[in-house]
Motif scaffolding. Sequence first.
Motif, PDB file in Angstrom:
ATOM      1  N   ILE A  67     -27.453   3.295  19.487  1.00  0.00           N
ATOM      2  CA  ILE A  67     -28.813   3.513  19.993  1.00  0.00           C
ATOM      3  C   ILE A  67     -29.326   2.230  20.639  1.00  0.00           C
ATOM      4  O   ILE A  67     -29.901   2.255  21.730  1.00  0.00           O
ATOM      5  CB  ILE A  67     -29.747   3.975  18.853  1.00  0.00           C
ATOM      6  CG1 ILE A  67     -29.331   5.368  18.376  1.00  0.00           C
ATOM      7  CG2 ILE A  67     -31.201   3.976  19.306  1.00  0.00           C
ATOM      8  CD1 ILE A  67     -30.050   5.842  17.138  1.00  0.00           C
ATOM      9  N   SER A  68     -29.101   1.097  19.987  1.00  0.00           N
ATOM     10  CA  SER A  68     -29.540  -0.193  20.536  1.00  0.00           C
ATOM     11  C   SER A  68     -28.848  -0.474  21.865  1.00  0.00           C
ATOM     12  O   SER A  68     -29.479  -0.930  22.822  1.00  0.00           O
ATOM     13  CB  SER A  68     -29.232  -1.321  19.560  1.00  0.00           C
ATOM     14  OG  SER A  68     -29.944  -1.152  18.367  1.00  0.00           O
ATOM     15  N   LYS A  69     -27.554  -0.197  21.918  1.00  0.00           N
ATOM     16  CA  LYS A  69     -26.797  -0.429  23.150  1.00  0.00           C
ATOM     17  C   LYS A  69     -27.340   0.441  24.283  1.00  0.00           C
ATOM     18  O   LYS A  69     -27.537  -0.024  25.403  1.00  0.00           O
ATOM     19  CB  LYS A  69     -25.314  -0.131  22.926  1.00  0.00           C
ATOM     20  CG  LYS A  69     -24.460  -0.391  24.133  1.00  0.00           C
ATOM     21  CD  LYS A  69     -23.001  -0.097  23.874  1.00  0.00           C
ATOM     22  CE  LYS A  69     -22.187  -0.302  25.133  1.00  0.00           C
ATOM     23  NZ  LYS A  69     -20.806   0.107  24.974  1.00  0.00           N
ATOM     24  N   ARG A  72     -30.605  -0.962  25.519  1.00  0.00           N
ATOM     25  CA  ARG A  72     -30.385  -2.134  26.375  1.00  0.00           C
ATOM     26  C   ARG A  72     -29.921  -1.708  27.773  1.00  0.00           C
ATOM     27  O   ARG A  72     -30.392  -2.239  28.778  1.00  0.00           O
ATOM     28  CB  ARG A  72     -29.350  -3.074  25.750  1.00  0.00           C
ATOM     29  CG  ARG A  72     -29.919  -4.069  24.763  1.00  0.00           C
ATOM     30  CD  ARG A  72     -28.923  -5.169  24.434  1.00  0.00           C
ATOM     31  NE  ARG A  72     -27.628  -4.692  23.984  1.00  0.00           N
ATOM     32  CZ  ARG A  72     -27.334  -4.322  22.747  1.00  0.00           C
ATOM     33  NH1 ARG A  72     -28.260  -4.350  21.818  1.00  0.00           N
ATOM     34  NH2 ARG A  72     -26.123  -3.901  22.435  1.00  0.00           N
ATOM     35  N   GLU A  73     -28.998  -0.745  27.812  1.00  0.00           N
ATOM     36  CA  GLU A  73     -28.510  -0.270  29.105  1.00  0.00           C
ATOM     37  C   GLU A  73     -29.650   0.340  29.923  1.00  0.00           C
ATOM     38  O   GLU A  73     -29.754   0.102  31.132  1.00  0.00           O
ATOM     39  CB  GLU A  73     -27.410   0.766  28.904  1.00  0.00           C
ATOM     40  CG  GLU A  73     -26.108   0.190  28.396  1.00  0.00           C
ATOM     41  CD  GLU A  73     -25.092   1.263  28.013  1.00  0.00           C
ATOM     42  OE1 GLU A  73     -25.426   2.464  28.053  1.00  0.00           O
ATOM     43  OE2 GLU A  73     -23.955   0.899  27.667  1.00  0.00           O
ATOM     44  N   LEU A  74     -30.503   1.107  29.261  1.00  0.00           N
ATOM     45  CA  LEU A  74     -31.628   1.720  29.966  1.00  0.00           C
ATOM     46  C   LEU A  74     -32.627   0.667  30.444  1.00  0.00           C
ATOM     47  O   LEU A  74     -33.158   0.753  31.561  1.00  0.00           O
ATOM     48  CB  LEU A  74     -32.321   2.746  29.062  1.00  0.00           C
ATOM     49  CG  LEU A  74     -31.510   4.018  28.792  1.00  0.00           C
ATOM     50  CD1 LEU A  74     -32.204   4.864  27.729  1.00  0.00           C
ATOM     51  CD2 LEU A  74     -31.308   4.823  30.061  1.00  0.00           C
ATOM     52  N   ILE A  78     -33.695  -0.043  34.276  1.00  0.00           N
ATOM     53  CA  ILE A  78     -35.106  -0.086  34.704  1.00  0.00           C
ATOM     54  C   ILE A  78     -35.381  -1.376  35.462  1.00  0.00           C
ATOM     55  O   ILE A  78     -36.036  -1.371  36.513  1.00  0.00           O
ATOM     56  CB  ILE A  78     -36.052   0.061  33.491  1.00  0.00           C
ATOM     57  CG1 ILE A  78     -35.995   1.484  32.945  1.00  0.00           C
ATOM     58  CG2 ILE A  78     -37.484  -0.320  33.858  1.00  0.00           C
ATOM     59  CD1 ILE A  78     -36.702   1.677  31.616  1.00  0.00           C
ATOM     60  N   LYS A  79     -34.865  -2.493  34.938  1.00  0.00           N
ATOM     61  CA  LYS A  79     -35.078  -3.794  35.585  1.00  0.00           C
ATOM     62  C   LYS A  79     -34.496  -3.787  36.998  1.00  0.00           C
ATOM     63  O   LYS A  79     -35.137  -4.250  37.948  1.00  0.00           O
ATOM     64  CB  LYS A  79     -34.428  -4.894  34.739  1.00  0.00           C
ATOM     65  CG  LYS A  79     -34.753  -6.292  35.213  1.00  0.00           C
ATOM     66  CD  LYS A  79     -34.005  -7.307  34.353  1.00  0.00           C
ATOM     67  CE  LYS A  79     -34.986  -8.012  33.463  1.00  0.00           C
ATOM     68  NZ  LYS A  79     -34.357  -9.063  32.648  1.00  0.00           N
ATOM     69  N   LYS A  80     -33.282  -3.253  37.153  1.00  0.00           N
ATOM     70  CA  LYS A  80     -32.645  -3.192  38.476  1.00  0.00           C
ATOM     71  C   LYS A  80     -33.447  -2.310  39.432  1.00  0.00           C
ATOM     72  O   LYS A  80     -33.614  -2.638  40.604  1.00  0.00           O
ATOM     73  CB  LYS A  80     -31.217  -2.675  38.352  1.00  0.00           C
ATOM     74  CG  LYS A  80     -30.269  -3.681  37.747  1.00  0.00           C
ATOM     75  CD  LYS A  80     -28.878  -3.100  37.564  1.00  0.00           C
ATOM     76  CE  LYS A  80     -27.971  -4.088  36.838  1.00  0.00           C
ATOM     77  NZ  LYS A  80     -26.669  -3.513  36.518  1.00  0.00           N
ATOM     78  N   LEU A  81     -33.931  -1.185  38.916  1.00  0.00           N
ATOM     79  CA  LEU A  81     -34.724  -0.294  39.767  1.00  0.00           C
ATOM     80  C   LEU A  81     -36.038  -0.952  40.185  1.00  0.00           C
ATOM     81  O   LEU A  81     -36.472  -0.811  41.327  1.00  0.00           O
ATOM     82  CB  LEU A  81     -35.000   1.027  39.023  1.00  0.00           C
ATOM     83  CG  LEU A  81     -33.796   1.944  38.819  1.00  0.00           C
ATOM     84  CD1 LEU A  81     -34.181   3.116  37.927  1.00  0.00           C
ATOM     85  CD2 LEU A  81     -33.261   2.445  40.149  1.00  0.00           C
TER      86      LEU A  81
END
Length: 102
Positions: A67-69, A72-74, A78-81
């Motif tokens: 869940i943590s991973k 982090r991926e999400l 979001i940061k890239k978007l």
Amino acid sequence: MKNGTVRRTFSQEVKLDLVRKIEQGDLRVLDVVGTYGVSKTAVYKWLRKYSDLYKKETRVVVEHKSISKKNRELQDHIKKLEQALGQKQMRIDYLEKIVEFA
């Protein structure tokens, strides 16, 4: 039986029908408990016995790390978007200034 409660026995046909309705989402366990005056424990026993979805041997493992991973991926996505959106907005502002001067 205590307090004059009546013990009821449900036929296999009724149990199967109720289990099928729970599986299909037509009923919730609490609906069966309230409507038929049966305990949640009994309903869950029926589910384990008659349902492929609720078999006792079936176990779903959810790991905190996974869940943590995923979170982090999400967050990274979001940061890239947000960065891409900021770059596009800068380009729009630049092009609007060019149109303004033209």
